[in-house]
Design a protein around this motif. Structure first.
Motif, short mmCIF file in Angstrom:
data_model
loop_
_atom_site.label_atom_id
_atom_site.label_comp_id
_atom_site.label_asym_id
_atom_site.label_seq_id
_atom_site.Cartn_x
_atom_site.Cartn_y
_atom_site.Cartn_z
N HIS A 140 0.86 -1.18 0.00
CA HIS A 140 0.00 0.00 0.00
C HIS A 140 0.91 1.24 0.00
N TYR A 141 1.07 2.16 -1.02
CA TYR A 141 0.46 1.91 -2.30
C TYR A 141 1.50 2.26 -3.35
N THR A 142 2.48 1.35 -3.50
CA THR A 142 3.51 1.54 -4.52
C THR A 142 3.58 0.29 -5.38
N PRO A 143 2.97 0.31 -6.57
CA PRO A 143 2.98 -0.87 -7.44
C PRO A 143 4.39 -1.30 -7.81
N ILE A 144 4.54 -2.57 -8.06
CA ILE A 144 5.80 -3.13 -8.54
C ILE A 144 6.08 -2.56 -9.93
N GLY A 145 7.30 -2.08 -10.12
CA GLY A 145 7.69 -1.58 -11.43
C GLY A 145 7.87 -0.08 -11.51
N ILE A 146 7.57 0.64 -10.41
CA ILE A 146 7.77 2.08 -10.41
C ILE A 146 8.76 2.46 -9.32
N PHE A 147 9.28 3.67 -9.40
CA PHE A 147 10.16 4.17 -8.36
C PHE A 147 9.42 4.13 -7.02
N GLY A 148 10.15 3.79 -5.97
CA GLY A 148 9.56 3.78 -4.64
C GLY A 148 9.08 2.43 -4.20
N HIS A 149 8.96 1.48 -5.15
CA HIS A 149 8.58 0.14 -4.72
C HIS A 149 9.73 -0.49 -3.96
N ASP A 150 9.42 -1.02 -2.78
CA ASP A 150 10.43 -1.59 -1.90
C ASP A 150 10.10 -3.06 -1.69
N ALA A 187 3.18 6.53 -13.62
CA ALA A 187 4.59 6.17 -13.69
C ALA A 187 5.36 6.53 -12.43
N ASP A 188 4.68 7.11 -11.45
CA ASP A 188 5.38 7.59 -10.25
C ASP A 188 4.49 7.37 -9.03
N PRO A 189 5.09 7.06 -7.87
CA PRO A 189 4.29 6.79 -6.68
C PRO A 189 3.50 7.99 -6.18
N ASN A 190 3.91 9.20 -6.53
CA ASN A 190 3.19 10.36 -6.02
C ASN A 190 1.72 10.33 -6.43
N PHE A 191 1.45 9.88 -7.66
CA PHE A 191 0.06 9.81 -8.10
C PHE A 191 -0.75 8.88 -7.20
N ALA A 238 7.39 13.76 0.11
CA ALA A 238 7.92 12.93 -0.97
C ALA A 238 7.61 13.53 -2.33
N ALA A 239 6.51 14.25 -2.43
CA ALA A 239 6.10 14.83 -3.71
C ALA A 239 7.08 15.89 -4.20
N VAL A 240 7.78 16.55 -3.29
CA VAL A 240 8.66 17.65 -3.68
C VAL A 240 10.14 17.34 -3.45
N GLU A 241 10.44 16.16 -2.92
CA GLU A 241 11.82 15.79 -2.62
C GLU A 241 12.54 15.36 -3.91
N GLY A 295 17.29 9.27 -3.04
CA GLY A 295 17.51 8.45 -1.86
C GLY A 295 16.58 8.85 -0.72
N LYS A 296 16.50 10.16 -0.47
CA LYS A 296 15.61 10.65 0.59
C LYS A 296 14.15 10.38 0.25
N ARG A 297 13.84 10.52 -1.04
CA ARG A 297 12.45 10.28 -1.47
C ARG A 297 12.07 8.80 -1.27
N ALA A 298 12.96 7.91 -1.62
CA ALA A 298 12.69 6.48 -1.44
C ALA A 298 12.50 6.15 0.04
N ALA A 299 13.25 6.81 0.91
CA ALA A 299 13.12 6.57 2.35
C ALA A 299 11.76 7.02 2.86
N LEU A 300 11.23 8.11 2.31
CA LEU A 300 9.90 8.58 2.70
C LEU A 300 8.83 7.56 2.31
N TYR A 301 8.95 7.00 1.10
CA TYR A 301 7.96 6.01 0.68
C TYR A 301 8.10 4.72 1.49
N LYS A 302 9.30 4.38 1.89
CA LYS A 302 9.50 3.20 2.74
C LYS A 302 8.76 3.38 4.06
N GLU A 303 8.87 4.56 4.64
CA GLU A 303 8.17 4.84 5.91
C GLU A 303 6.66 4.81 5.70
N LEU A 304 6.21 5.35 4.58
CA LEU A 304 4.77 5.32 4.28
C LEU A 304 4.25 3.89 4.12
#
Length: 574
Positions: free
Chosen positions: A370-380, A472-476, A511-514, A518-527
Motif C-alpha cells: 500500500h500503495y507503490t505498485p511493482i515496477g515504479i520508483f519507490g517500490h520496496d 509512472a510515479d508513486p506520487n500519483f 515525498a512529492a517535492v523531494e 535516496g531521501k524520497r525512497a526513504a519517505l515512501y518506505k516509511e509510508l
C-alpha cells in the motif's frame, strides 16, 4: 458463445464468464458467420507462413471499448481515447519501449540539473525542441504550439479530462524562442517529467488547426478536436466510424523512424469476438486479460505475451464517510464500521490472495504494498505486504474489534462480469468461511450503474471494487489513494480513520517535492510501513500483463507505462 473453463484452486472454483448483452461491434452477423468459418479453417491449417499472413500492410487491433473523445485536453486517464492519442500525437518526452527510462521526443534531450534543463531550485524546466518537425496538416511545429497546447488544456479545464495534472503544478509557460520552451512550477515536483510531461494531456496539438476549428473556450469541449486529430506523431488520423473502427495511416513525413503498417482499431468489446477473430487471423492484436488464456493457449498462430505487470492494482475500497441511512437494505454495519483500523486489517488478512491469483488471474500477477505498485520508483521489495491469507490474525482482530460474536452483513458494489466481480466473490468466500455470522453481499451491476455509484460524493456504499488508474510515479498513487485530503481520501473520509492523518499527509507531501531520490525512497518506505498497519484498501493483486497477438507480428513490445493497452503500433511489422 465461447465457453470459459472453470479453474479450481485453494478449494474455490472460478468460472470465467462474460455477460451476454447487445454490443455495438464492427462485425456484422454475416461477418461473424464468416469469422466462425475462418476459425474452423485456421484450426485445420498448417503453421502460418509468410504467404498466408492476413491483411498485409495493415495492423488490425481489437479494442475492448470505444473512445469517448480524441482530444488530449478532454480525454480521461485510462479511457480508450488515450490509445489513439498515443499513436497520433507526440509529447516533449516519451518512455523507452524496454524500460521506465525517459527519452527525448519533441524535445531533443531530457532536462536535468546537470545539462541546465532544470534549475537548481527545481522550479524551472527548459526544453530544447526538435527543428524541422511538421504537423499532419503541413504546418511547422514550434514552441508556440507547445505553450498553446498546455495552456489550452488548463484553460478548458474539462471535468472529465486531466488538466489538473498541469494546472496543479504549473505556474507559467513561456516561449523563449521558436525552439525553446520554459515551464515554471509553483513548487518543486519530483515526478514532473515522469508523470506530467509524458501524460496524454500534455500532447502537442496544432495551434492552427484548433484556431481554425472553434478555438478555445473555457469549460467547453471542442467538437472538432474531440473527433479529429492533427498531431506530429508517426500516424495520421483518417476516420472514426463510430461503433465500428478508427483508422490511421502511416505519416511518411514523420521526424523519426516511420511506422511500417497502417492501423485499423476495431471497436467492440465482446471478449468472444476478440478470441474468435484472433484465432482466425482477422485481428493481429487483441486487448486481453488473464481470463482469455484458456481459450487462446495452444492456438495455432497465436502468441500469448506475459511480460511484466500492469500498473493498475485491483483493489476494494473501504468507505469511512458513509451518509447516515444510505446503505443498501440488508447491510447491518454502522456507518463508522471501517473507522476501526482493526476491521480494515482483518479484511486484508482474511482475503484469499492465492485463490484470486491462481483462479481469475490464472497465475498472472503479484502482490504490491500500500500503495507503490511493482515496477515504479519507490517500490520496496522489503516492504510489508498482504499476500497470504491469515485467518488466525483476522479472527483475533475481528474479536478485538467486538464484531466476532454478533456478526455483520455488508455490501460491495462492482461491475458485473469481470475481474472486479470475481475479486469480490473471493472476498465473499474468504469472509463467510471465516465466520458464518459474517455476510458479504456482492452487488454486481452494469457498468453504467456502477459508474454512477462510483461517482457519488459521498459514496452510499461501504465498499466498492475496481482498479487503480495507472501512473509512472508513486506520487500519483499516494495522492489519489492514500492522502487524507486526496481524491479518494476526501470522498472516503480517510481522516476519520487514520491513526495519524497529519503524519500520512506530511510524508506524502514531502515525498512529492523531494528531488533527492535516496531521501524520497526513504519517505515512501516509511509510508509503506504506516499504510500496511492502517490500510484504506484491500489490494487483491497487481494484475500481470497478458496480451495475445498473431505470430506473424514482428517487433512486439509492450510497456505498462504507456496508456492501455500499452502498445505503440509504429514499432510493429508483419
Amino acid at each position: 458463445m465461447v465457453s470459459k473453463p472453470a479453474l479450481r484452486t485453494g478449494g474455490y472454483i472460478f468460472k470465467f464468464f462474460f455477460r451476454e448483452t447487445k454490443m455495438n461491434i464492427s462485425i456484422s452477423k454475416k461477418g461473424i458467420s464468416a469469422l466462425l468459418a475462418s476459425v474452423l479453417l485456421t484450426l485445420a491449417a498448417p503453421v502460418t507462413t509468410l504467404a498466408n499472413v492476413k491483411n498485409p500492410g495493415l495492423l488490425v487491433h481489437a479494442a475492448d471499448d470505444e473512445a469517448t473523445t480524441l482530444d488530449p485536453a478532454q480525454v480521461e486517464p485510462g479511457e480508450g481515447g488515450e490509445t489513439i492519442i498515443l499513436q497520433v500525437y507526440d509529447r516533449l518526452l516519451d518512455i523507452d519501449p524496454y524500460s521506465p527510462n525517459l527519452v527525448p521526443s519533441l524535445a531533443t534531450e531530457v532536462p536535468t540539473i546537470a545539462n541546465g534543463g532544470i534549475s537548481s531550485n527545481g522550479l524551472t524546466y527548459t526544453f530544447k525542441l526538435r527543428q524541422g518537425v511538421s504537423f499532419h496538416d503541413g504546418t511547422a511545429f514550434t514552441a508556440d504550439d507547445v505553450k498553446f497546447s498546455w495552456d489550452r488544456a488548463m484553460e478548458m479545464d474539462l471535468p472529465e479530462g486531466n488538466a489538473g495534472a498541469l494546472s496543479d503544478v504549473v505556474a507559467s509557460t513561456e516561449v523563449v524562442d521558436d525552439f525553446t520552451f520554459k515551464v515554471t512550477l509553483s513548487e518543486p515536483v519530483a515526478d514532473f517529467l515522469n508523470s506530467v510531461v509524458v501524460a496524454m494531456v500534455s500532447s502537442v496539438v496544432s495551434q492552427d488547426a484548433v484556431e481554425a476549428n472553434g478555438g478555445v473556450e473555457a469549460g467547453s469541449p471542442n467538437e472538432f478536436m474531440a473527433g479529429n486529430m492533427v498531431g506530429t506523431g508517426p500516424y495520421k488520423f483518417l476516420v472514426w466510424n463510430r461503433n465500428e473502427n478508427i483508422q490511421l495511416e502511416v505519416n511518411d513525413n514523420y521526424w523519426g523512424e516511420n511506422a511500417k503498417l497502417n492501423v485499423r482499431v476495431e471497436i467492440g468489446g465482446d471478449p468472444d469476438v476478440r478470441v474468435l477473430g484472433l484465432r482466425a487471423g482477422e485481428f493481429d492484436t487483441v486487448e486481453t486479460d488473464p481470463s482469455f488464456v484458456a481459450d487462446l493457449e495452444g492456438a495455432d498462430g497465436v502468441t500469448i505475451y506475459t511480460g511484466g505487470l500492469l500498473l493498475e492494482p485491483l483493489h476494494i475500497g473501504f468507505n469511512l464517510n458513509i451518509p447516515e441511512g444510505s446503505l443498501p437494505d440488508g447491510d447491518t454495519i454502522p456507518e463508522d464500521f471501517f473507522h476501526d483500523p482493526r476491521i480494515r486489517q482483518a479484511f486484508n488478512h482474511a482475503f484469499d490472495y492465492e485463490a484470486f491469483l491462481n483462479g481469475p488471474l490464472a497465475g498472472y500477477g503479484a502482490f504490491n504494498p500500500h500503495y507503490t505498485p511493482i515496477g515504479i520508483f519507490g517500490h520496496d521489495e522489503s516492504a510489508p505486504v498482504y499476500a497470504k491469507q491469515n485467518y488466525a490474525e483476522a479472527e483475533r482482530l475481528f474479536k478485538e474489534a467486538g464484531v466476532w460474536d454478533e456478526g455483520f452483513s455488508v455490501s460491495v458494489i462492482t461491475e458485473e462480469g469481470n475481474l472486479f466481480a470475481l475479486m469480490c466473490l473471493v472476498l465473499k468466500d474468504s469472509i463467510e468461511k471465516l465466520n458464518p455470522k459474517f455476510r458479504i453481499n456482492v452487488l454486481a451491476v452494469a457498468e453504467a450503474v456502477f459508474d454512477d455509484a462510483h461517482a457519488q460524493n459521498p459514496l452510499e456504499y461501504a465498499m466498492w471494487a475496481k482498479n487503480a488508474d495507472p501512473a509512472a510515479d508513486p506520487n500519483f498513487y499516494m495522492q489519489a489513494y492514500q492522502h487524507p485530503d486526496g481524491e479518494w481520501g476526501e470522498v472516503h473520509g480517510f481522516a476519520n480513520g487514520y491513526k495519524d492523518a497529519g503524519k500520512v499527509a506530511e510524508l506524502i507531501d514531502a515525498a512529492a517535492v523531494e528531488l533527492d531520490t535516496g531521501k524520497r525512497a526513504a519517505l515512501y518506505k516509511e509510508l509503506n510501513e504506516i499504510l500496511y498497519n492502517d490500510p484504506m484498501w484491500l489490494i487483491g493483486a497487481q494484475e500481470g500483463v497478458v496480451m495475445a497477438h498473431r505470430d506473424w507480428l514482428k517487433g512486439f513490445v509492450q510497456n505498462p507505462l504507456w496508456p492501455r493497452p500499452s502498445l505503440k503500433f509504429a514499432l510493429f511489422d508483419k
